[in-house]
Design a protein around this motif. Structure first.
Motif, short mmCIF file in Angstrom:
data_model
loop_
_atom_site.label_atom_id
_atom_site.label_comp_id
_atom_site.label_asym_id
_atom_site.label_seq_id
_atom_site.Cartn_x
_atom_site.Cartn_y
_atom_site.Cartn_z
N ALA A 83 -0.90 9.39 -5.18
CA ALA A 83 0.31 8.58 -5.31
C ALA A 83 -0.02 7.09 -5.24
O ALA A 83 0.50 6.29 -6.03
CB ALA A 83 1.31 8.96 -4.22
N GLU A 84 -0.90 6.70 -4.31
CA GLU A 84 -1.28 5.29 -4.22
C GLU A 84 -2.04 4.85 -5.47
O GLU A 84 -1.86 3.74 -5.96
CB GLU A 84 -2.14 5.07 -2.97
CG GLU A 84 -1.37 5.17 -1.66
CD GLU A 84 -0.33 4.07 -1.52
OE1 GLU A 84 -0.50 2.98 -2.12
OE2 GLU A 84 0.66 4.29 -0.80
N LEU A 118 -1.68 6.09 -8.49
CA LEU A 118 -0.72 5.97 -9.59
C LEU A 118 0.09 4.68 -9.47
O LEU A 118 0.33 3.99 -10.47
CB LEU A 118 0.22 7.19 -9.58
CG LEU A 118 -0.42 8.53 -9.97
CD1 LEU A 118 0.52 9.67 -9.65
CD2 LEU A 118 -0.80 8.54 -11.45
N ARG A 119 0.50 4.36 -8.26
CA ARG A 119 1.26 3.13 -8.06
C ARG A 119 0.42 1.91 -8.46
O ARG A 119 0.93 1.01 -9.16
CB ARG A 119 1.70 3.02 -6.61
CG ARG A 119 2.36 1.70 -6.26
CD ARG A 119 2.87 1.69 -4.83
NE ARG A 119 3.24 0.35 -4.41
CZ ARG A 119 3.94 0.07 -3.32
NH1 ARG A 119 4.37 1.04 -2.55
NH2 ARG A 119 4.22 -1.17 -2.99
N LEU A 167 2.90 15.44 -9.86
CA LEU A 167 3.03 14.10 -9.28
C LEU A 167 2.89 13.03 -10.37
O LEU A 167 3.61 12.03 -10.38
CB LEU A 167 1.98 13.91 -8.19
CG LEU A 167 2.03 12.60 -7.40
CD1 LEU A 167 3.41 12.33 -6.84
CD2 LEU A 167 0.99 12.64 -6.28
N SER A 205 5.78 10.22 -11.60
CA SER A 205 5.52 8.77 -11.59
C SER A 205 5.79 8.11 -12.94
O SER A 205 5.98 6.90 -13.01
CB SER A 205 4.07 8.50 -11.17
OG SER A 205 3.17 8.84 -12.23
N TRP A 229 6.21 10.79 -4.46
CA TRP A 229 6.19 9.63 -5.35
C TRP A 229 7.34 8.68 -5.03
O TRP A 229 7.15 7.45 -5.02
CB TRP A 229 6.27 10.06 -6.82
CG TRP A 229 6.41 8.86 -7.69
CD1 TRP A 229 7.49 8.48 -8.43
CD2 TRP A 229 5.45 7.82 -7.85
NE1 TRP A 229 7.27 7.29 -9.05
CE2 TRP A 229 6.01 6.85 -8.71
CE3 TRP A 229 4.16 7.61 -7.37
CZ2 TRP A 229 5.33 5.70 -9.09
CZ3 TRP A 229 3.47 6.46 -7.74
CH2 TRP A 229 4.07 5.52 -8.59
N THR A 256 6.41 6.58 -2.08
CA THR A 256 5.33 5.65 -2.42
C THR A 256 5.84 4.50 -3.28
O THR A 256 5.52 3.33 -3.06
CB THR A 256 4.19 6.38 -3.14
OG1 THR A 256 3.71 7.45 -2.31
CG2 THR A 256 3.05 5.44 -3.47
N ALA A 257 6.65 4.83 -4.27
CA ALA A 257 7.16 3.81 -5.20
C ALA A 257 8.10 2.83 -4.51
O ALA A 257 8.17 1.65 -4.90
CB ALA A 257 7.88 4.49 -6.36
#
Length: 333
Positions: A172-173, A175-176, A236, A240, A326, A329-330
């Protein structure tokens, strides 16, 4: 019912706290190292005698132990997952009215298991690495303590609040960061292994159910389905909106995000119960490569004991769980 909760600040512990505090039938006291705890106490350095005095003051009917460490040196893991458990067990034994103990164990205690079949609580544990060994030692201490105790052997926990060092916290990190920097790819370790993913909120429900039950011994807590980590990662990625590629570092396999498709690709192994609309994934688990640091290509829980003795089963689908990872995280500032 008076409950003493240990490890309330961890990934699982935070969700257990949320679950218990809204239960009007429970009176919850938190013991831990942080200022937010009702009682300040360090399980890795404190003595059983000192903890026993706190137990006598609170007089809990149930002690829930979510404390422990997942990462760190062998010394850190042993102190957090074994020595601390010994302190808890001895303190409960010394207290005036010994409480019931619900201890959170780990599927890592099983170690390698045959591919394609669920592992039951009767399986002989063969942990690999300091984490699994330290967790198994803690479980054995609980089982040998003579206390009214249950060990919930939790499988691969996912969901909001996942640590950044965990598989999906890291993804997740990544992807961000890729979306913020317009990067074309995210690098990950080998995702070929099969895992039994269970949402942290379902785990919290299981812990609450165990606290108010009379069940003892080891109880598996998982979804009862093995899912390839690569397929779960694709869910995931889809949540995203990332349109680049996931590169598995040690295999150099590039997976276009567009190929993630729908959740219909997310399935148990052939021979297991299929979810509606799902189809078998290839290759078979026996062909899956081992993930770095944990040579366990297959993990699936036999959850009949949890169903029969706790009346528990999962409620949060994996797609929803990873979507929430997600979302958190977003939205993080």
């Amino acid at each position: 019912m008076r409950v003493l909760l240990l490890g309330a600040d961890g990934f699982i512990g935070r969700r257990v706290t949320d679950r218990l505090l809204v239960d009007q039938e429970l009176q919850v006291t938190v013991l831990g190292r942080r200022d937010s705890a009702d009682i300040r106490f360090d399980l890795t350095t404190g003595s059983p005698g000192a903890l026993a005095r706190f137990l006598d003051a609170v007089a809990p009917q149930v002690v829930i132990n979510c404390a422990g460490a997942t990462y760190g040196s062998s010394r850190t893991l042993i102190r957090a997952n074994t020595l601390a458990v010994a302190t808890v067990c001895e303190a409960i034994r010394r207290s005036r009215e010994p409480a019931r103990l619900v201890h959170v164990g780990s599927a890592a205690e099983y170690g390698p298991v045959p591919g394609g079949v669920p592992v039951s609580e009767a399986a002989e544990p063969r942990p690999v690495g300091p984490y699994g060994v330290s967790k198994l030692a803690g479980t054995e201490l609980v089982l040998a303590s003579g206390l009214d105790a249950a060990v919930l052997r939790v499988f691969d926990v996912v969901g909001p609040g996942a640590p950044t060092a965990s598989l999906f916290g890291r993804l997740a990190e990544g992807l961000r960061r890729a979306l913020e920097r317009d990067e074309p790819q995210v690098r990950m370790p080998d995702l070929s292994g099969y895992r039994d993913f269970v949402d942290v909120r379902d785990v919290a429900r299981a812990i609450r159910a165990a606290a108010v039950s009379a069940a003892t011994g080891v109880i598996n807590i998982g979804s009862g389905h093995a899912v390839r980590a690569r397929e779960a990662a694709q869910l995931l990625v889809r949540a995203s909106g990332f349109e680049g590629a996931i590169v598995e570092e040690n295999r150099q396999v590039v997976l276009p995000a567009q190929a993630a498709g729908s959740a219909d690709h997310l399935v148990p192994h052939p021979g297991q119960h299929h979810l509606p609309g799902h189809r078998p994934a290839e290759p078979r688990p026996a062909e899956a490569r081992m993930a770095p640091g944990e040579p366990v290509p297959w993990r699936q829980a036999d959850v009949r004991t949890a169903r029969d003795r706790l009346g528990w089963r999962t409620q949060v689908p994996l797609e929803e769980s990873l979507g929430d990872v997600w979302l958190e995280t977003a939205c993080r500032v």
